[in-house]
Design a protein around this motif. Sequence first.
Motif, mmCIF file in Angstrom:
data_model
loop_
_atom_site.group_PDB
_atom_site.id
_atom_site.type_symbol
_atom_site.label_atom_id
_atom_site.label_comp_id
_atom_site.label_asym_id
_atom_site.label_seq_id
_atom_site.Cartn_x
_atom_site.Cartn_y
_atom_site.Cartn_z
ATOM 1 N N ARG A 24 0.828 -1.209 0.000
ATOM 2 C CA ARG A 24 0.000 0.000 0.000
ATOM 3 C C ARG A 24 0.860 1.256 0.000
ATOM 4 O O ARG A 24 0.513 2.262 -0.638
ATOM 5 C CB ARG A 24 -0.931 -0.003 1.218
ATOM 6 N N GLU A 27 1.984 1.737 -3.550
ATOM 7 C CA GLU A 27 0.893 2.240 -4.380
ATOM 8 C C GLU A 27 0.647 3.729 -4.151
ATOM 9 O O GLU A 27 0.216 4.445 -5.063
ATOM 10 C CB GLU A 27 -0.385 1.455 -4.080
ATOM 11 N N ALA A 28 0.922 4.203 -2.944
ATOM 12 C CA ALA A 28 0.701 5.617 -2.621
ATOM 13 C C ALA A 28 1.756 6.532 -3.238
ATOM 14 O O ALA A 28 1.567 7.746 -3.279
ATOM 15 C CB ALA A 28 0.666 5.808 -1.104
ATOM 16 N N TYR A 30 5.272 6.560 -2.410
ATOM 17 C CA TYR A 30 6.434 6.901 -1.585
ATOM 18 C C TYR A 30 7.714 6.307 -2.180
ATOM 19 O O TYR A 30 7.682 5.327 -2.924
ATOM 20 C CB TYR A 30 6.246 6.375 -0.161
ATOM 21 N N LEU A 239 -4.786 4.450 6.383
ATOM 22 C CA LEU A 239 -4.426 4.342 4.972
ATOM 23 C C LEU A 239 -4.709 5.642 4.230
ATOM 24 O O LEU A 239 -3.880 6.107 3.433
ATOM 25 C CB LEU A 239 -5.162 3.186 4.313
ATOM 26 N N GLU A 243 -1.907 7.980 2.409
ATOM 27 C CA GLU A 243 -2.022 8.360 1.000
ATOM 28 C C GLU A 243 -2.042 9.876 0.834
ATOM 29 O O GLU A 243 -1.407 10.429 -0.078
ATOM 30 C CB GLU A 243 -3.280 7.730 0.405
ATOM 31 N N TRP A 244 -2.760 10.569 1.711
ATOM 32 C CA TRP A 244 -2.803 12.032 1.661
ATOM 33 C C TRP A 244 -1.414 12.617 1.926
ATOM 34 O O TRP A 244 -1.007 13.600 1.298
ATOM 35 C CB TRP A 244 -3.804 12.581 2.661
ATOM 36 N N THR A 247 0.614 12.701 -1.240
ATOM 37 C CA THR A 247 0.142 13.750 -2.149
ATOM 38 C C THR A 247 0.599 15.123 -1.683
ATOM 39 O O THR A 247 1.104 15.944 -2.474
ATOM 40 C CB THR A 247 -1.393 13.715 -2.242
#
Length: 254
Positions: A24, A27-28, A30, A239, A243-244, A247
């Motif tokens: 995960r 996928e984000a 990093y 999660l 993810e934020w 961004t």
Amino acid sequence: MVDIAVQLYTLRSLDAPITDLLDRVGEAGYDGVEFAYRVDDAPVEDVLAALDRNGLEAASAHVPIEALEETPVEALEAAFDDTVDLYGRLGVDTLVVPWLDPDHFERAAAVDAVAARLDDLADALDVERVQLAYHNHDQEFATVDGAPALERLIDRTDARIGFEIDVGWALVGGSDPAALIDRYPDRITHVHASDADVDRGELVELGSGDVELDAVVASAQRADCEWLVYEHDDPAEPLASMEWGATALRDALD
């Protein structure tokens, strides 16, 4: 160039294997992860495979100081050799002391004792070609002899020791985190990109508190810090928060 990582403490409440969490994180978007307490629920080979398939590097690892001083602590029996071996196998070259109690920063003599303690650990880790760093909360900004205790600690530790400035907690402690990074560019290797509501004295989602993220990122770039590490101590949705964070950091770096 500054890379971005996530402190896995942000995801600690999730009931999932660390290998799934690393998927995960990848996928984000990093570049890396900072380990904390969650590396022993899967074989090292599986963790390495998850890092590899997601293009992730090991930015660093938070390790209780007791694990480096060969004093067993609750639920953590690894002593110095085992700790260094484990993280060395994971490709970690920086071990970070994440916490010391507030009474270590209330008097000049106590701060100086911490400095000597960190210097001794740096000597031992230097033999292993591992860097030592220290991560702050707000207690390190107590006033000691007219200045923040953290500044005394930086000034009294060997230059080999890095500092991971947690900007949210620095702000809660009364410091300007961007100015702090600017003052000690040669000592700060990692920046914890967190945010805080100063009035409540607690961390919040990045961008919703009082930290000026753009100023912090600009200071980290000027200091040539290796990593911006996203962390939220207690996110409602781990999660989504993780993810934020990716961004927000990418936007601030553009």
